[in-house]
Design a protein around this motif. Structure first.
Motif, PDB file in Angstrom:
ATOM      1  N   GLY A   1       0.798  -1.215   0.000  1.00 28.66           N
ATOM      2  CA  GLY A   1       0.000   0.000   0.000  1.00 28.66           C
ATOM      3  C   GLY A   1       0.830   1.264   0.000  1.00 28.66           C
ATOM      4  N   MET A   2       2.011   1.210  -0.618  1.00 27.07           N
ATOM      5  CA  MET A   2       2.875   2.385  -0.692  1.00 27.07           C
ATOM      6  C   MET A   2       2.326   3.408  -1.690  1.00 27.07           C
ATOM      7  SD  MET A   2       6.657   0.591  -0.627  1.00 27.07           S
ATOM      8  CE  MET A   2       7.510   2.189  -0.718  1.00 27.07           C
ATOM      9  N   GLY A   3       2.969   4.580  -1.724  1.00 27.05           N
ATOM     10  CA  GLY A   3       2.455   5.667  -2.550  1.00 27.05           C
ATOM     11  C   GLY A   3       2.815   5.598  -4.018  1.00 27.05           C
ATOM     12  N   GLY A   4       3.888   4.873  -4.356  1.00 28.08           N
ATOM     13  CA  GLY A   4       4.278   4.785  -5.751  1.00 28.08           C
ATOM     14  C   GLY A   4       5.772   4.660  -5.911  1.00 28.08           C
ATOM     15  N   VAL A   5       6.288   5.139  -7.060  1.00 27.79           N
ATOM     16  CA  VAL A   5       7.709   5.032  -7.366  1.00 27.79           C
ATOM     17  C   VAL A   5       8.266   6.392  -7.791  1.00 27.79           C
ATOM     18  CG1 VAL A   5       7.471   2.643  -8.136  1.00 27.79           C
ATOM     19  CG2 VAL A   5       7.399   4.474  -9.820  1.00 27.79           C
ATOM     20  N   MET A   6       9.564   6.536  -7.592  1.00 24.00           N
ATOM     21  CA  MET A   6      10.297   7.653  -8.184  1.00 24.00           C
ATOM     22  C   MET A   6      11.548   7.063  -8.808  1.00 24.00           C
ATOM     23  SD  MET A   6      13.326   8.558  -6.517  1.00 24.00           S
ATOM     24  CE  MET A   6      14.083   8.384  -4.891  1.00 24.00           C
ATOM     25  N   PHE A   7      12.162   7.813  -9.715  1.00 20.34           N
ATOM     26  CA  PHE A   7      13.399   7.302 -10.304  1.00 20.34           C
ATOM     27  C   PHE A   7      14.393   8.424 -10.555  1.00 20.34           C
ATOM     28  CE2 PHE A   7      10.400   7.958 -13.850  1.00 20.34           C
ATOM     29  CZ  PHE A   7      11.131   8.779 -14.695  1.00 20.34           C
ATOM     30  N   TRP A   8      15.656   8.046 -10.467  1.00 23.43           N
ATOM     31  CA  TRP A   8      16.770   8.902 -10.867  1.00 23.43           C
ATOM     32  C   TRP A   8      17.487   8.185 -11.991  1.00 23.43           C
ATOM     33  CZ3 TRP A   8      18.447  13.746  -9.722  1.00 23.43           C
ATOM     34  CH2 TRP A   8      19.687  14.105 -10.267  1.00 23.43           C
ATOM     35  N   GLU A   9      17.637   8.677 -13.155  1.00 20.22           N
ATOM     36  CA  GLU A   9      17.227   9.990 -13.603  1.00 20.22           C
ATOM     37  C   GLU A   9      16.728   9.826 -15.034  1.00 20.22           C
ATOM     38  OE1 GLU A   9      18.075  13.613 -15.950  1.00 20.22           O
ATOM     39  OE2 GLU A   9      19.143  11.744 -16.076  1.00 20.22           O
ATOM     40  N   TYR A  10      15.801  10.668 -15.477  1.00 19.94           N
ATOM     41  CA  TYR A  10      15.073  10.455 -16.734  1.00 19.94           C
ATOM     42  C   TYR A  10      15.992  10.255 -17.930  1.00 19.94           C
ATOM     43  CZ  TYR A  10      11.240  10.769 -20.046  1.00 19.94           C
ATOM     44  OH  TYR A  10      10.318  10.479 -21.028  1.00 19.94           O
ATOM     45  N   HIS A  11      17.048  11.060 -18.049  1.00 25.25           N
ATOM     46  CA  HIS A  11      17.912  10.995 -19.225  1.00 25.25           C
ATOM     47  C   HIS A  11      18.682   9.677 -19.339  1.00 25.25           C
ATOM     48  CE1 HIS A  11      17.410  15.395 -18.741  1.00 25.25           C
ATOM     49  NE2 HIS A  11      17.593  15.452 -20.041  1.00 25.25           N
ATOM     50  N   GLU A  12      18.775   8.926 -18.240  1.00 22.74           N
ATOM     51  CA  GLU A  12      19.621   7.732 -18.238  1.00 22.74           C
ATOM     52  C   GLU A  12      18.913   6.491 -18.761  1.00 22.74           C
ATOM     53  OE1 GLU A  12      21.826   7.342 -14.600  1.00 22.74           O
ATOM     54  OE2 GLU A  12      22.830   9.243 -14.982  1.00 22.74           O
ATOM     55  N   ASP A  13      17.626   6.598 -19.015  1.00 19.90           N
ATOM     56  CA  ASP A  13      16.879   5.492 -19.617  1.00 19.90           C
ATOM     57  C   ASP A  13      17.282   5.356 -21.082  1.00 19.90           C
ATOM     58  OD1 ASP A  13      15.085   3.413 -19.845  1.00 19.90           O
ATOM     59  OD2 ASP A  13      13.299   4.628 -19.495  1.00 19.90           O
ATOM     60  N   SER A  14      16.914   4.237 -21.691  1.00 20.35           N
ATOM     61  CA  SER A  14      17.188   4.034 -23.113  1.00 20.35           C
ATOM     62  C   SER A  14      16.309   4.954 -23.952  1.00 20.35           C
ATOM     63  CB  SER A  14      16.913   2.581 -23.497  1.00 20.35           C
ATOM     64  OG  SER A  14      15.531   2.288 -23.329  1.00 20.35           O
ATOM     65  N   ASP A  15      16.672   5.124 -25.217  1.00 24.10           N
ATOM     66  CA  ASP A  15      15.872   5.971 -26.110  1.00 24.10           C
ATOM     67  C   ASP A  15      14.453   5.429 -26.273  1.00 24.10           C
ATOM     68  OD1 ASP A  15      17.964   7.697 -26.493  1.00 24.10           O
ATOM     69  OD2 ASP A  15      18.652   6.774 -28.361  1.00 24.10           O
ATOM     70  N   SER A  16      14.307   4.119 -26.125  1.00 21.24           N
ATOM     71  CA  SER A  16      12.979   3.504 -26.239  1.00 21.24           C
ATOM     72  C   SER A  16      12.227   3.505 -24.911  1.00 21.24           C
ATOM     73  CB  SER A  16      13.107   2.070 -26.755  1.00 21.24           C
ATOM     74  OG  SER A  16      13.923   1.291 -25.890  1.00 21.24           O
ATOM     75  N   ARG A  17      12.835   4.120 -23.874  1.00 15.48           N
ATOM     76  CA  ARG A  17      12.216   4.253 -22.549  1.00 15.48           C
ATOM     77  C   ARG A  17      11.853   2.890 -21.944  1.00 15.48           C
ATOM     78  NH1 ARG A  17      14.773   8.175 -22.380  1.00 15.48           N
ATOM     79  NH2 ARG A  17      14.156  10.161 -23.278  1.00 15.48           N
ATOM     80  N   THR A  18      12.809   1.975 -21.987  1.00 12.01           N
ATOM     81  CA  THR A  18      12.597   0.613 -21.498  1.00 12.01           C
ATOM     82  C   THR A  18      12.129   0.589 -20.047  1.00 12.01           C
ATOM     83  OG1 THR A  18      14.311  -0.215 -22.999  1.00 12.01           O
ATOM     84  CG2 THR A  18      13.684  -1.639 -21.154  1.00 12.01           C
ATOM     85  N   LEU A  19      12.820   1.325 -19.187  1.00 13.47           N
ATOM     86  CA  LEU A  19      12.496   1.266 -17.760  1.00 13.47           C
ATOM     87  C   LEU A  19      11.235   2.052 -17.424  1.00 13.47           C
ATOM     88  CD1 LEU A  19      16.051   1.485 -16.126  1.00 13.47           C
ATOM     89  CD2 LEU A  19      14.741  -0.529 -16.826  1.00 13.47           C
ATOM     90  N   LEU A  20      11.064   3.210 -18.035  1.00 10.71           N
ATOM     91  CA  LEU A  20       9.835   3.979 -17.790  1.00 10.71           C
ATOM     92  C   LEU A  20       8.620   3.191 -18.266  1.00 10.71           C
ATOM     93  CD1 LEU A  20       8.317   6.475 -16.886  1.00 10.71           C
ATOM     94  CD2 LEU A  20       8.822   7.528 -19.102  1.00 10.71           C
ATOM     95  N   ASN A  21       8.731   2.548 -19.413  1.00  9.32           N
ATOM     96  CA  ASN A  21       7.615   1.746 -19.918  1.00  9.32           C
ATOM     97  C   ASN A  21       7.330   0.569 -18.993  1.00  9.32           C
ATOM     98  OD1 ASN A  21       7.112   3.344 -22.168  1.00  9.32           O
ATOM     99  ND2 ASN A  21       8.529   2.219 -23.466  1.00  9.32           N
ATOM    100  N   ALA A  22       8.388  -0.017 -18.427  1.00  5.81           N
ATOM    101  CA  ALA A  22       8.188  -1.124 -17.481  1.00  5.81           C
ATOM    102  C   ALA A  22       7.434  -0.630 -16.252  1.00  5.81           C
ATOM    103  CB  ALA A  22       9.531  -1.724 -17.083  1.00  5.81           C
ATOM    104  N   ILE A  23       7.809   0.546 -15.750  1.00  2.00           N
ATOM    105  CA  ILE A  23       7.105   1.129 -14.602  1.00  2.00           C
ATOM    106  C   ILE A  23       5.642   1.377 -14.953  1.00  2.00           C
ATOM    107  CG2 ILE A  23       6.887   3.215 -13.193  1.00  2.00           C
ATOM    108  CD1 ILE A  23       9.960   3.436 -13.306  1.00  2.00           C
TER     109      ILE A  23
END
Length: 378
Positions: A349-371
């Motif tokens: 029941g946590m509030g969600g996720v945060m990540f460091w840092e947006y620019h470090e993801d792949s161009d296809s946004r692999t990790l953001l899409n997984a989230i």
């Protein structure tokens, strides 16, 4: 009849709550989870590359604290102004998106302890933080003090930080509420916290949380290439008693008095690598020479290289890579580890996720899409 039905419902609810441990109860998929992305201002901002529809908050990093005042990064006033304006433009895509300034960070936390030392200095600090928010038309303030009462990057710290940190947050909350009454707007106040028990022990998070909307736990950097031994740097679990892990960080924060729904778990868009690794156990927890950190976009190149074998540590719920030919070990975040973390977040029941840092993801946004996929997966 109504009394009987009510009694029956109460009995059913008691049965189900007692029949399953709390850890097995899953929060409904309809719950709105936070997805908070930190964006490093010195890397620039290209709105066309930011998937605003997959974020709930953006924390722009960083503002500095100089002579007790919150101020734009050294020599970056114009760049910060332009970058934040670009970030605000993303509200045309996602009207509910909140833009916050993150104050401090690893290298810019040197001014906090002095800035909050007295009632007068806290007033000065608070006024400057509010001025910054108004100047850039922001939705809130995120305090990334690394760390109150504990050494960070050679930063000044005091035992008094424990109390002064809370007083600072109280001062800021009251000022934000006063501004909000004028503007008929609610402004956010958040912090980033250390994901290790030593940080929790020297602070009064149970009191601090009263003045905060949520708390972003930096559940990464549990180890580093400065260590002469390989290991996981953003593992969910650990088999080591008292070892560092995201799970233990959450447990420690809750034990300190923070409601679990206010806690946001950190996800790392980067990994760490060692060379000259002893080959035992595929290089895990072995003597080695530290190499360097890699953004996930570069780690994807390792993933495409047959010399790097993908490994999973089921005891730590963590991914790693082992290159036997070159004796290289890489600890990193993956879609698989994100799956486990978000399952944990929903379970607790946590509030969600945060990540460091947006620019470090792949161009296809692999990790953001997984989230995004895991957060929205029932």
């Amino acid at each position: 009849m109504k009394q009987s039905i009510s009694l029956f419902l109460i009995i059913v609810l008691i049965f189900f709550s007692c029949g399953k441990e709390k850890k097995d109860s899953v929060i409904p998929a309809s719950k709105e989870y936070k997805v908070i992305g930190y964006i490093a201002g010195w890397k620039g901002v290209d709105p066309e590359r930011i998937q605003a529809d997959k974020l709930t908050h953006i924390n722009y990093a960083f503002a500095n604290v100089i002579d007790g005042v919150v101020i734009e990064g050294e020599g970056r006033a114009e760049q910060d102004k332009e970058n934040i304006t670009k970030l605000r433009s993303l509200k045309s895509i996602n009207p509910d998106l909140k833009i916050l300034i993150s104050i401090g960070g690893w290298t810019w936390s040197k001014g906090f302890s002095d800035a909050v030392l007295t009632e007068e200095s806290r007033k000065k600090f608070t006024e400057s933080a509010i001025d910054y928010l108004i100047r850039h038309q922001l939705d809130g303030l995120d305090f990334d003090w690394e760390y109150p009462g504990y050494p960070g990057d050679d930063n000044p710290y005091r035992v008094e930080d424990r109390e002064n940190f809370v007083l600072m947050l109280k001062s800021v909350r009251e000022a934000l509420d006063s501004l909000g009454k004028v503007n008929n707007t609610y402004y956010l106040s958040t912090i980033a916290t250390g994901g290790f028990k030593e940080y929790v022990d020297v602070n009064d998070l149970g009191e601090a949380q009263k003045y905060l909307d949520f708390i972003n736990i930096m559940t990464y950097d549990f180890t580093g290439v400065f260590k002469p031994m390989t290991g996981h740097h953003t593992n969910l679990s650990t088999s080591e008693v008292g070892g560092r892990s995201a799970e233990n960080a959450v447990i420690d924060h809750v034990a300190a008095g923070v409601p679990v729904e206010k806690l946001v778990m950190g996800i790392a868009f980067y990994g760490k690598a060692w060379k000259s690794v002893n080959p035992k156990d595929n290089g895990l927890s072995q003597p080695a020479t530290g190499w360097r950190n890699f953004p996930y976009r570069e780690i994807e190149l390792f993933l495409e290289d047959d010399n790097y074998a993908k490994k999973w540590d089921s005891l730590s719920n963590a991914s790693y890579l082992w290159n036997e030919r070159d004796s290289i070990f890489v600890t990193y975040e993956s879609p698989a580890s994100i799956h486990e973390k978000i399952a944990f977040i929903k379970n607790k029941g946590m509030g969600g996720v945060m990540f460091w840092e947006y620019h470090e993801d792949s161009d296809s946004r692999t990790l953001l899409n997984a989230i995004h996929d895991e957060i929205n997966n029932p």
